[in-house]
Design a protein around this motif. Sequence first.
Motif, PDB file in Angstrom:
ATOM      1  N   MET A   2       0.828  -1.207   0.000  1.00 58.54           N
ATOM      2  CA  MET A   2       0.000   0.000   0.000  1.00 58.54           C
ATOM      3  C   MET A   2       0.859   1.253   0.000  1.00 58.54           C
ATOM      4  SD  MET A   2      -3.143  -1.154   2.511  1.00 58.54           S
ATOM      5  CE  MET A   2      -2.316  -0.612   3.989  1.00 58.54           C
ATOM      6  N   LEU A   3       2.140   1.088   0.329  1.00 60.53           N
ATOM      7  CA  LEU A   3       3.000   2.264   0.481  1.00 60.53           C
ATOM      8  C   LEU A   3       3.280   2.953  -0.859  1.00 60.53           C
ATOM      9  CD1 LEU A   3       4.320   3.711   2.819  1.00 60.53           C
ATOM     10  CD2 LEU A   3       6.326   2.243   2.553  1.00 60.53           C
ATOM     11  N   GLY A   4       3.223   2.197  -1.958  1.00 55.62           N
ATOM     12  CA  GLY A   4       3.507   2.765  -3.278  1.00 55.62           C
ATOM     13  C   GLY A   4       2.622   3.960  -3.596  1.00 55.62           C
ATOM     14  N   PRO A   5       1.312   3.775  -3.690  1.00 51.32           N
ATOM     15  CA  PRO A   5       0.443   4.919  -3.990  1.00 51.32           C
ATOM     16  C   PRO A   5       0.485   6.009  -2.916  1.00 51.32           C
ATOM     17  CG  PRO A   5      -0.835   2.898  -3.608  1.00 51.32           C
ATOM     18  CD  PRO A   5       0.599   2.491  -3.691  1.00 51.32           C
ATOM     19  N   VAL A   6       0.715   5.623  -1.664  1.00 46.82           N
ATOM     20  CA  VAL A   6       0.792   6.625  -0.596  1.00 46.82           C
ATOM     21  C   VAL A   6       1.987   7.539  -0.823  1.00 46.82           C
ATOM     22  CG1 VAL A   6       1.232   6.946   1.879  1.00 46.82           C
ATOM     23  CG2 VAL A   6      -0.438   5.229   1.111  1.00 46.82           C
ATOM     24  N   ARG A   7       3.113   6.963  -1.237  1.00 42.53           N
ATOM     25  CA  ARG A   7       4.315   7.771  -1.478  1.00 42.53           C
ATOM     26  C   ARG A   7       4.175   8.644  -2.732  1.00 42.53           C
ATOM     27  NH1 ARG A   7       9.640   5.940   0.378  1.00 42.53           N
ATOM     28  NH2 ARG A   7      10.189   5.701  -1.801  1.00 42.53           N
ATOM     29  N   GLN A   8       3.334   8.208  -3.661  1.00 45.04           N
ATOM     30  CA  GLN A   8       3.041   9.097  -4.798  1.00 45.04           C
ATOM     31  C   GLN A   8       2.311  10.354  -4.334  1.00 45.04           C
ATOM     32  OE1 GLN A   8       0.839   6.811  -7.642  1.00 45.04           O
ATOM     33  NE2 GLN A   8       2.601   5.592  -8.294  1.00 45.04           N
ATOM     34  N   LEU A   9       1.437  10.173  -3.329  1.00 42.65           N
ATOM     35  CA  LEU A   9       0.646  11.307  -2.840  1.00 42.65           C
ATOM     36  C   LEU A   9       1.405  12.137  -1.808  1.00 42.65           C
ATOM     37  CD1 LEU A   9      -2.680   9.298  -2.643  1.00 42.65           C
ATOM     38  CD2 LEU A   9      -2.348  11.350  -4.030  1.00 42.65           C
ATOM     39  N   LEU A  10       2.285  11.499  -1.068  1.00 42.52           N
ATOM     40  CA  LEU A  10       3.074  12.201  -0.038  1.00 42.52           C
ATOM     41  C   LEU A  10       4.563  11.949  -0.319  1.00 42.52           C
ATOM     42  CD1 LEU A  10       0.988  11.118   3.132  1.00 42.52           C
ATOM     43  CD2 LEU A  10       0.747  13.240   1.819  1.00 42.52           C
ATOM     44  N   PRO A  11       5.110  12.549  -1.388  1.00 45.37           N
ATOM     45  CA  PRO A  11       6.467  12.183  -1.829  1.00 45.37           C
ATOM     46  C   PRO A  11       7.587  12.581  -0.860  1.00 45.37           C
ATOM     47  CG  PRO A  11       5.562  13.957  -3.188  1.00 45.37           C
ATOM     48  CD  PRO A  11       4.454  13.505  -2.304  1.00 45.37           C
ATOM     49  N   ALA A  12       7.307  13.510   0.051  1.00 42.92           N
ATOM     50  CA  ALA A  12       8.356  13.899   1.004  1.00 42.92           C
ATOM     51  C   ALA A  12       8.599  12.814   2.052  1.00 42.92           C
ATOM     52  CB  ALA A  12       7.967  15.206   1.696  1.00 42.92           C
ATOM     53  N   GLY A  13       7.705  11.847   2.107  1.00 38.55           N
ATOM     54  CA  GLY A  13       7.832  10.780   3.105  1.00 38.55           C
ATOM     55  C   GLY A  13       6.574  10.696   3.945  1.00 38.55           C
TER      56      GLY A  13
END
Lengths: 200, 200
Positions: free
Chosen positions: B1-12
């Motif tokens: 699930m972390l993939g799409p989350v990191r697209q939305l919150l790229p700073a971490g």
Amino acid sequence: MLGPVRQLLPAGAYIYQFKINSKAPFVGAGWSWHQDYAAWRLADGLPRPDLVNVGVFFDDVSEFNGPVVVVPGSHRDGLVTKAPAPASPASHQHVDPQDIALTPEDMRTLVRRLGMRSVTGPAGTVVLFHPEIVHGSATNMSPYPRRLLIVTYNDVRNMPRYAGQPRSAYVVGRDTEPLQPEDLPLAVPALADSAVGVPA
Amino acid sequence: MLGPVRQLLPAGAYIYQFKINSKAPFVGAGWSWHQDYAAWRLADGLPRPDLVNVGVFFDDVSEFNGPVVVVPGSHRDGLVTKAPAPASPASHQHVDPQDIALTPEDMRTLVRRLGMRSVTGPAGTVVLFHPEIVHGSATNMSPYPRRLLIVTYNDVRNMPRYAGQPRSAYVVGRDTEPLQPEDLPLAVPALADSAVGVPA
């Protein structure tokens, strides 16, 4: 509406109950799973489930404003709960759905077998349903009202047998004469001084 | 699930909340219309709505077991209610949706403009939603549970600013290190004495 009702109750039908079930926006409450005839047998001693409910939607009904949800085909099994009347009913004028609610176990079995279906449609929709169909409804969370007129017709051979004091006349109809359809044009009162008035 | 989350919150991103919202069969209650970020700003002083909710369905969700209902696109408007915190909140550990509920007037306007949509699907469905989308849910009238895992990821630049005592660590995550995906095969423990065991 009398046409289809008389097809279902050919010996003659009269109006047993006439009510508006109003679910207010945001706060309208749900109804427990129940069968109407269980209430009417209990409260008014109706011998048989020889009735027809006619529902008329006063509002658009969607999944969001607390539609009636039925277990399709469940009316073919008759009454699910054979239990006697509760010792202390919630009301004497009105049979609270909680007093005749089906048990979780009965509902699990029924729904696994027959499923659920919500009764939705635009304002003006008319639905006919059997007094033994299992139904209930959820809360109305939407900003829209859900007002449902329900006219219940009883077979003229299926008169109430009151054990004690009958329920009030505004709850249970006293005029048990069989209804006759009037095959006449609708009489529309003339609108005085109106260009769109229909001639009387 | 972390993939799409990191697209939305790229700073971490780190896990801010991890909860299971369980609605029991027949009795599961509804939730008032609200926006999650209103609660998190109030309770934890989160500066910005830079979060992502990931919902995972543990059960099939239909119109009958109290699905989340959203007002599609409502997150684009930011917070609807600019009002300050209620004087006497329902709970100090948990912001009750009632405390941040949108007014009937706001909801009427929003729904007239944007409509409503229920979030349904089979067990295993994953949905991502914005912390400012207006949502609520009705009661669960069905014989089926509705258990929903919600993992909320927060931007590592959006740390809580507690006014007083922070909420408990089981309510708000303390480990704010940005999560790193591990691109490794899943390690499945060997099942001793089992014919269907996967070799370690």
